[in-house]
Design a protein around this motif. Sequence first.
Motif, PDB file in Angstrom:
ATOM      1  N   ARG A 107       1.464   3.260  19.374  1.00  0.00           N
ATOM      2  CA  ARG A 107       1.117   2.433  18.223  1.00  0.00           C
ATOM      3  C   ARG A 107       0.326   3.228  17.185  1.00  0.00           C
ATOM      4  N   ILE A 108      -0.679   3.969  17.632  1.00  0.00           N
ATOM      5  CA  ILE A 108      -1.515   4.720  16.697  1.00  0.00           C
ATOM      6  C   ILE A 108      -0.723   5.850  16.046  1.00  0.00           C
ATOM      7  N   GLN A 109       0.093   6.567  16.812  1.00  0.00           N
ATOM      8  CA  GLN A 109       0.905   7.644  16.233  1.00  0.00           C
ATOM      9  C   GLN A 109       1.881   7.096  15.194  1.00  0.00           C
ATOM     10  N   PHE A 110       2.434   5.918  15.466  1.00  0.00           N
ATOM     11  CA  PHE A 110       3.348   5.289  14.515  1.00  0.00           C
ATOM     12  C   PHE A 110       2.609   4.936  13.222  1.00  0.00           C
ATOM     13  N   GLU A 111       1.394   4.433  13.353  1.00  0.00           N
ATOM     14  CA  GLU A 111       0.600   4.101  12.168  1.00  0.00           C
ATOM     15  C   GLU A 111       0.245   5.353  11.368  1.00  0.00           C
ATOM     16  N   ILE A 112      -0.039   6.454  12.045  1.00  0.00           N
ATOM     17  CA  ILE A 112      -0.333   7.716  11.362  1.00  0.00           C
ATOM     18  C   ILE A 112       0.895   8.174  10.584  1.00  0.00           C
ATOM     19  N   LEU A 113       2.057   8.052  11.191  1.00  0.00           N
ATOM     20  CA  LEU A 113       3.307   8.399  10.512  1.00  0.00           C
ATOM     21  C   LEU A 113       3.479   7.548   9.246  1.00  0.00           C
ATOM     22  N   GLN A 114       3.244   6.251   9.366  1.00  0.00           N
ATOM     23  CA  GLN A 114       3.372   5.354   8.216  1.00  0.00           C
ATOM     24  C   GLN A 114       2.356   5.688   7.128  1.00  0.00           C
ATOM     25  N   LEU A 115       1.142   6.059   7.500  1.00  0.00           N
ATOM     26  CA  LEU A 115       0.125   6.437   6.524  1.00  0.00           C
ATOM     27  C   LEU A 115       0.549   7.665   5.715  1.00  0.00           C
ATOM     28  N   HIS A 116       1.194   8.603   6.379  1.00  0.00           N
ATOM     29  CA  HIS A 116       1.704   9.780   5.671  1.00  0.00           C
ATOM     30  C   HIS A 116       2.738   9.360   4.613  1.00  0.00           C
ATOM     31  N   ILE A 117       3.641   8.485   5.013  1.00  0.00           N
ATOM     32  CA  ILE A 117       4.675   8.025   4.079  1.00  0.00           C
ATOM     33  C   ILE A 117       4.040   7.280   2.912  1.00  0.00           C
ATOM     34  N   ASP A 118       3.083   6.414   3.196  1.00  0.00           N
ATOM     35  CA  ASP A 118       2.391   5.681   2.135  1.00  0.00           C
ATOM     36  C   ASP A 118       1.661   6.638   1.189  1.00  0.00           C
ATOM     37  N   ALA A 119       1.006   7.646   1.747  1.00  0.00           N
ATOM     38  CA  ALA A 119       0.281   8.619   0.915  1.00  0.00           C
ATOM     39  C   ALA A 119       1.251   9.369   0.000  1.00  0.00           C
ATOM     40  N   MET A 120       2.428   9.706   0.514  1.00  0.00           N
ATOM     41  CA  MET A 120       3.409  10.407  -0.322  1.00  0.00           C
ATOM     42  C   MET A 120       3.921   9.492  -1.434  1.00  0.00           C
ATOM     43  N   TYR A 121       4.084   8.212  -1.128  1.00  0.00           N
ATOM     44  CA  TYR A 121       4.469   7.237  -2.159  1.00  0.00           C
ATOM     45  C   TYR A 121       3.450   7.219  -3.295  1.00  0.00           C
ATOM     46  N   VAL A 122       2.178   7.210  -2.946  1.00  0.00           N
ATOM     47  CA  VAL A 122       1.123   7.176  -3.960  1.00  0.00           C
ATOM     48  C   VAL A 122       1.185   8.429  -4.836  1.00  0.00           C
ATOM     49  N   VAL A 123       1.405   9.567  -4.225  1.00  0.00           N
ATOM     50  CA  VAL A 123       1.490  10.824  -4.989  1.00  0.00           C
ATOM     51  C   VAL A 123       2.614  10.746  -6.012  1.00  0.00           C
ATOM     52  N   ILE A 124       3.776  10.248  -5.594  1.00  0.00           N
ATOM     53  CA  ILE A 124       4.920  10.139  -6.506  1.00  0.00           C
ATOM     54  C   ILE A 124       4.653   9.074  -7.566  1.00  0.00           C
ATOM     55  N   ALA A 125       4.177   7.909  -7.156  1.00  0.00           N
ATOM     56  CA  ALA A 125       3.958   6.809  -8.100  1.00  0.00           C
ATOM     57  C   ALA A 125       2.924   7.169  -9.156  1.00  0.00           C
ATOM     58  N   ASP A 126       1.864   7.865  -8.751  1.00  0.00           N
ATOM     59  CA  ASP A 126       0.805   8.235  -9.693  1.00  0.00           C
ATOM     60  C   ASP A 126       1.018   9.616 -10.302  1.00  0.00           C
ATOM     61  N   ARG A 134      14.180   9.574  -0.667  1.00  0.00           N
ATOM     62  CA  ARG A 134      13.856  10.030   0.688  1.00  0.00           C
ATOM     63  C   ARG A 134      12.727   9.200   1.292  1.00  0.00           C
ATOM     64  N   LEU A 135      11.733   8.877   0.471  1.00  0.00           N
ATOM     65  CA  LEU A 135      10.619   8.060   0.962  1.00  0.00           C
ATOM     66  C   LEU A 135      11.079   6.637   1.294  1.00  0.00           C
ATOM     67  N   ARG A 136      11.982   6.082   0.480  1.00  0.00           N
ATOM     68  CA  ARG A 136      12.531   4.752   0.796  1.00  0.00           C
ATOM     69  C   ARG A 136      13.288   4.796   2.121  1.00  0.00           C
ATOM     70  N   LYS A 137      14.029   5.869   2.332  1.00  0.00           N
ATOM     71  CA  LYS A 137      14.778   6.037   3.582  1.00  0.00           C
ATOM     72  C   LYS A 137      13.817   6.112   4.773  1.00  0.00           C
ATOM     73  N   LEU A 138      12.724   6.834   4.605  1.00  0.00           N
ATOM     74  CA  LEU A 138      11.741   6.927   5.680  1.00  0.00           C
ATOM     75  C   LEU A 138      11.094   5.571   5.952  1.00  0.00           C
ATOM     76  N   ARG A 139      10.743   4.862   4.888  1.00  0.00           N
ATOM     77  CA  ARG A 139      10.109   3.549   5.061  1.00  0.00           C
ATOM     78  C   ARG A 139      11.092   2.571   5.732  1.00  0.00           C
ATOM     79  N   ALA A 140      12.348   2.586   5.317  1.00  0.00           N
ATOM     80  CA  ALA A 140      13.353   1.715   5.938  1.00  0.00           C
ATOM     81  C   ALA A 140      13.537   2.069   7.408  1.00  0.00           C
ATOM     82  N   SER A 141      13.442   3.339   7.725  1.00  0.00           N
ATOM     83  CA  SER A 141      13.599   3.768   9.117  1.00  0.00           C
ATOM     84  C   SER A 141      12.424   3.324   9.977  1.00  0.00           C
TER      85      SER A 141
END
Length: 163
Positions: A119-138, A56-63
Amino acid sequence: MTVAKSKLLPPAEDLTQRAANSTTGMDLRLSPGVLRRLEEVVNKSRERFVVDLAARLRKLRASTQARTDGQMSDVDLLHLVFEESLQIKGMGGTIGYQVLSLIATTLNDFVTGRQTLGRIQFEILQLHIDAMYVVIADRITDNGGILEDQVLSGLRTAVRKFS
């Protein structure tokens, strides 16, 4: 135009009796043995959940990349993020990744009702996805620690400030 009033209907008495009566209905309390078996099922399923979460996170990042490339509209991205963040929120809590669930909740709240992304809202969205990736990876389970709490606090502040 008239508005109909809602009416709360009580449950049928026979259903109430069957649910609460241990001789004619099912016992609503779970025995320690049943709880252990349920925990085993969840633990065995945890890896499948993690694999699903990663997909799901890969799908979000690809989107988000598709949106950057002009291949996806803000509306379509926001709809996808709304749906996926709801799923991630529920799955995270189910398998003990509470911090993941909290991040997904913040993301879901951020995109709810939104039609466009600056631009800023898009970056906030991306930060959420990145943070979720870290939670899963770690494999950060439960509520995480001090660092995870600070990240979540920062995400919430960004959402409040730029919503």
